[in-house]
Motif scaffolding. Structure first.
Motif, PDB file in Angstrom:
ATOM      1  N   CYS A   1       0.844  -1.206   0.000  1.00 54.36           N
ATOM      2  CA  CYS A   1       0.000   0.000   0.000  1.00 54.36           C
ATOM      3  C   CYS A   1       0.875   1.250   0.000  1.00 54.36           C
ATOM      4  O   CYS A   1       1.683   1.442   0.896  1.00 54.36           O
ATOM      5  CB  CYS A   1      -0.877  -0.019   1.252  1.00 54.36           C
ATOM      6  SG  CYS A   1      -1.852   1.475   1.403  1.00 54.36           S
ATOM      7  N   CYS A  38      -3.439  -4.479  -1.680  1.00 52.98           N
ATOM      8  CA  CYS A  38      -3.971  -3.296  -2.377  1.00 52.98           C
ATOM      9  C   CYS A  38      -2.976  -2.158  -2.248  1.00 52.98           C
ATOM     10  O   CYS A  38      -2.151  -2.149  -1.344  1.00 52.98           O
ATOM     11  CB  CYS A  38      -5.324  -2.897  -1.799  1.00 52.98           C
ATOM     12  SG  CYS A  38      -5.239  -2.520  -0.074  1.00 52.98           S
ATOM     13  N   ASN A  39      -3.065  -1.198  -3.176  1.00 53.31           N
ATOM     14  CA  ASN A  39      -2.072  -0.138  -3.235  1.00 53.31           C
ATOM     15  C   ASN A  39      -2.563   1.176  -2.635  1.00 53.31           C
ATOM     16  O   ASN A  39      -1.789   2.069  -2.369  1.00 53.31           O
ATOM     17  CB  ASN A  39      -1.666   0.100  -4.698  1.00 53.31           C
ATOM     18  CG  ASN A  39      -1.324  -1.214  -5.382  1.00 53.31           C
ATOM     19  OD1 ASN A  39      -2.056  -1.712  -6.242  1.00 53.31           O
ATOM     20  ND2 ASN A  39      -0.246  -1.835  -4.957  1.00 53.31           N
ATOM     21  N   ILE A  46      -5.316   2.408   0.446  1.00 55.32           N
ATOM     22  CA  ILE A  46      -6.328   2.096   1.455  1.00 55.32           C
ATOM     23  C   ILE A  46      -7.078   3.385   1.755  1.00 55.32           C
ATOM     24  O   ILE A  46      -6.463   4.403   2.083  1.00 55.32           O
ATOM     25  CB  ILE A  46      -5.701   1.525   2.740  1.00 55.32           C
ATOM     26  CG1 ILE A  46      -5.128   0.123   2.472  1.00 55.32           C
ATOM     27  CG2 ILE A  46      -6.739   1.468   3.865  1.00 55.32           C
ATOM     28  CD1 ILE A  46      -4.449  -0.495   3.676  1.00 55.32           C
ATOM     29  N   GLN A  68       1.447  -4.919   4.816  1.00 57.72           N
ATOM     30  CA  GLN A  68       1.136  -4.136   3.614  1.00 57.72           C
ATOM     31  C   GLN A  68       1.809  -2.776   3.692  1.00 57.72           C
ATOM     32  O   GLN A  68       2.430  -2.303   2.761  1.00 57.72           O
ATOM     33  CB  GLN A  68      -0.388  -3.894   3.562  1.00 57.72           C
ATOM     34  CG  GLN A  68      -1.176  -5.026   3.031  1.00 57.72           C
ATOM     35  CD  GLN A  68      -1.028  -5.120   1.520  1.00 57.72           C
ATOM     36  OE1 GLN A  68      -0.687  -4.138   0.864  1.00 57.72           O
ATOM     37  NE2 GLN A  68      -1.226  -6.296   1.014  1.00 57.72           N
TER      38      GLN A  68
END
Ligand SMILES: Nc1ncnc2c1ncn2[C@@H]1O[C@H](COP(=O)(O)OP(=O)(O)OP(=O)(O)O)[C@@H](O)[C@H]1O
Length: 727
Positions: free
Chosen positions: A217, A268-269, A271, A291
């Motif tokens: 992330c 996921c990149n 949040i 992450q």
């Protein structure tokens, strides 16, 4: 009962001869027994043994109007002149001079004192929108990379940057050895969301390293409400459609934590979420720390002042503490900053934001846009037309009906008109939504019953006719609704499709919809209840006049002390405002042309001639009052709405207590504005009583002093308003 007891004639209309039946059905409540007896004799036509109270000419005129409207029982009453107490500021000369008609809409109202508009809006001035895109610039020229530039133009129809986007993106896109923290201060609707998303994405795309969702992330974005977090998430999703290997993730209250964990595990990149849920995952979901550990480079706090104001400060501090405890791993992602860059966004630069600045930002760079003449950011878009209506408590509801009627008359089959009505609490939203959407049952519930389309035969607004669909859809949105209902409601209100085309969408909501929400082409914002702070006022009005569009905002203020609020918001409105007369410019146009049909048996008798607008407005209001009398559920909505409204009114910030102070309110008149006829104390007691009855508990009369009771009510209201932003 105390002197301020309002003695009322509750009349139930019935078949047959209205006058005799109405007399038989007249029920006199409140006041002293002697007054009740005298009034009953008066209404029954028995000559009082005492000297009859003479009716002043104004009273005679009022009686004539109410009789014209077909109500033979007298709509209003008389009561003994209240004993003048030293601190009795809630009555003006008018009410004592008119021998105290207290339940008629148009008498005994406080007079407004503001006759001169000291901040007049120049209607002829050519005003250029202050938050519109800059035609001479391009995203490419300020550093946005492909495929973002073409994606913006082709998929999002966004071709030119706004002022704040130009300043932030050019500052933020270029990798510099010292990536400063950033405070973005720009007007509502000026495109702050893209101003921080585009440079972050550009920097990621610019790296010569191939990244995907497993890379970690890069940015954590925090917003004060679920709706705003969801909106930012949808903008991020639209942008990452141009680079599918980058994935955003949404963490908000009300959604299933399990599915959020699963999505986090996949990676996921970005949040995006609300403070409480993000902290919860940081503390309990192991994978999120992995992450964030080696990839996090940006933390964005959107609507920073709200994040500080609602007591999120502690949560935000805890989140930042956890993030700062994880050392930044500089071995990879060289194109990104070598530290975590904090970005704070807000249209209002107030104490709360500065406080957050100390908590979150270190030697930050302030980027402002939308400066006015003295180089300060005018938080309100120049093209916004602000209107002010001084309207007495009794006339709130009927004046809102007049405004909505005026809007519903402007029909353009090609356009969808959107109006947002802000109220202070969810109970008041429920009451007003029901009062306007479910009159005589002609409506179709569309989404979880918080969306209702009016159908043929619904004549709640005077311009509606019996023989066609009104073309109006009402919505309600507040923090007490289930999350799926909130999502469905907002989704339906925002959609431009065949179903909503050419219709008037009117949403009653609390401040949960005031922050950041970007709802397409809202034409009018009505602040029926005053905001809890000036910042809230700016954010509420900021739901219209966005990205260069036109828009108007209407603020209701009570005559008297509330008029002083204008001086407080004057600096935020350098382009001025328009004072609107509720009677001539709102009620008369709405109620002058057609007679309002009564919602009782009497309505079968067509009236020969068109009555005056004030008589029609009285009939409209009596219709709502009759629903309260006849429908226990609706009465309960009205009572809860009134009680919650009074509680919320007591929580205005101390700097604004000089304008919004409960001791200045005439609670009897305010109750009338909620179509209630019982005195407020009775209502408060009754709602508590009915609550106890429902729980089978006999409530002992509390020995709580009035002051303590008010403080308790205020604490309850603050708790409720924070829960609006349950995150
Ligand atoms: N460069 C642009 N050109 C045209 N429209 C834009 C541009 N940038 C943003 N918009 C549109 O303007 C609207 C407002 O954007 P956004 O919600 O980011 O404003 P904001 O400054 O965050 O407002 P608020 O202070 O209320 O949060 C959105 O509909 C967005 O799509």
């Amino acid at each position: 009962m105390s002197d301020d007891d309002v003695m009322l004639v509750n009349f139930a209309t019935d078949e047959g001869d209205a006058s005799s039946n109405a007399r038989q059905n007249v029920k006199v409540v409140g006041g002293k027994w002697k007054d009740r007896r005298r009034l009953k004799m008066m209404v029954d036509g028995e000559p009082s043994k005492r000297k009859r109270l003479e009716n002043t000419p104004e009273i005679e005129r009022e009686i004539k109007k109410v009789k014209e409207a077909g109500f033979s029982s007298q709509e209003f009453t008389r009561r003994p002149v209240p004993k003048k107490t030293s601190n009795d500021t809630s009555r003006t000369a008018a009410s004592t001079a008119n021998s105290n008609i207290v339940s008629s809409l148009f008498t005994s109202n406080r007079e407004m004192t503001t006759s001169v508009n000291t901040n007049k809006h120049d209607e002829n001035a050519q005003i250029n929108p202050s938050n519109a895109p800059l035609l001479e610039d391009s995203f490419e020229a300020i550093g946005v990379k492909e495929p973002l530039v073409s994606h913006l133009a082709e998929k999002m129809r966004i071709k030119k940057p706004t002022n704040i986007q130009k300043q932030v993106i050019s500052q933020f896109c270029s990798a510099t050895e010292k990536d400063n923290d950033l405070f973005i201060n720009a007007q509502t609707g000026s495109g702050k969301t893209l101003a921080f998303l585009l440079p972050i994405l550009s920097r990621i795309l610019d790296m010569n390293v191939r990244v995907d969702r497993k890379s970690g992330c890069f940015a954590l974005i925090i917003a004060p409400t679920r709706e705003l977090a969801s909106q930012i998430y949808s903008v991020a999703s639209m942008l990452t459609n141009s680079c599918h290997y980058l994935v955003p993730c949404l963490l908000i209250g009300g959604e299933r934590k399990k599915s959020e964990k699963a999505r986090l595990r996949k990676g996921c990149n970005f949040i995006i979420g609300t403070p409480g849920r993000i902290l919860d995952h940081l503390q309990n979901t192991k994978v999120i720390k992995e992450q964030l550990g080696h990839s996090l480079r940006y933390v964005v706090l959107d609507e920073g002042d709200k994040l500080m104001e609602l007591g999120f400060e502690e949560t935000i501090t805890e989140i930042l503490q956890i993030l700062h405890d994880v050392p930044v791993d500089n071995s990879s992602f060289h194109g990104l900053p070598s530290r975590i860059v904090h970005v704070l966004c807000s249209a209002t630069l107030q104490g709360g934001v500065k406080k957050l600045g100390n908590v979150a930002l270190t030697n930050y760079k302030l980027i402002k846009s939308g400066k006015n003449a003295d180089n300060a950011v005018s938080e309100v878009p120049d093209q916004l037309l602000q209107k002010i209506v001084f309207v007495s408590p009794k006339l709130r509801l009927v004046t809102l009906a007049g405004i909505l009627d005026g809007i519903s008359k402007k029909s353009n089959p090609e356009e969808t008109s959107r109006t947002i009505v802000f109220l202070t609490c969810s109970d008041s939203v429920d009451f007003h939504y029901d009062a306007f959407s479910s009159s005589n049952g002609n409506y179709r519930a569309l989404a979880g019953d918080s969306v209702r389309q009016l159908t043929k035969g619904n004549t709640i607004l005077p311009s509606f006719s019996d023989d066609e669909d009104p073309g109006v859809i009402f919505y309600k949105l507040h923090g007490s609704l289930p999350q799926p209902t909130r999502v469905a409601t907002l989704d339906h209100f925002s959609k431009n499709n065949e179903f909503t085309k050419g219709k008037h969408l009117i949403m009653f909501c609390t401040d949960v919809a005031s922050r950041g929400l970007d709802l397409p082409h809202v034409g009018t914002v009505v602040e029926m209840d005053p905001p809890f702070s000036t910042e809230d006022h700016l954010h509420r009005t900021g739901r219209t006049a966005r990205a260069g569009q036109k828009g108007e905002a209407i603020l209701f203020l009570f005559p008297g002390e509330e008029e002083g609020y204008l001086e407080r918001i004057k600096p935020s409105h350098p382009k001025g405002w328009k004072l609107v007369k509720y009677d001539e410019e709102i009620l008369k146009p709405a109620f002058d042309s057609t007679n309002v049909k009564r919602n009782d048996k009497e309505s079968e008798k067509p009236l020969e001639k068109t009555l005056g607008w004030d008589t029609n407005a009285t009939t409209w209001h009596l219709n709502i009052e009759r629903r309260v009398l006849e429908d226990p559920n609706f009465k309960s909505l009205a009572m809860k709405a009134f009680t919650s409204h009074v509680r919320a009114y007591a929580t205005h910030i101390s700097q604004e207590k000089q304008f919004f102070n409960i001791k200045f309110l005439h609670l009897g008149h305010l109750a009338k504005g909620f179509a209630l006829r019982e005195r407020p104390k009775g209502i408060a007691f009754q709602s508590a009583k009915s609550k106890d009855d429902s729980q089978g508990r006999a409530k002992k009369p509390s020995s709580e002093s009035g002051k303590n009771k008010m403080f308790r009510m205020a604490r309850m209201a603050v708790k409720e308003s924070v829960s609006e932003f349950n995150y």
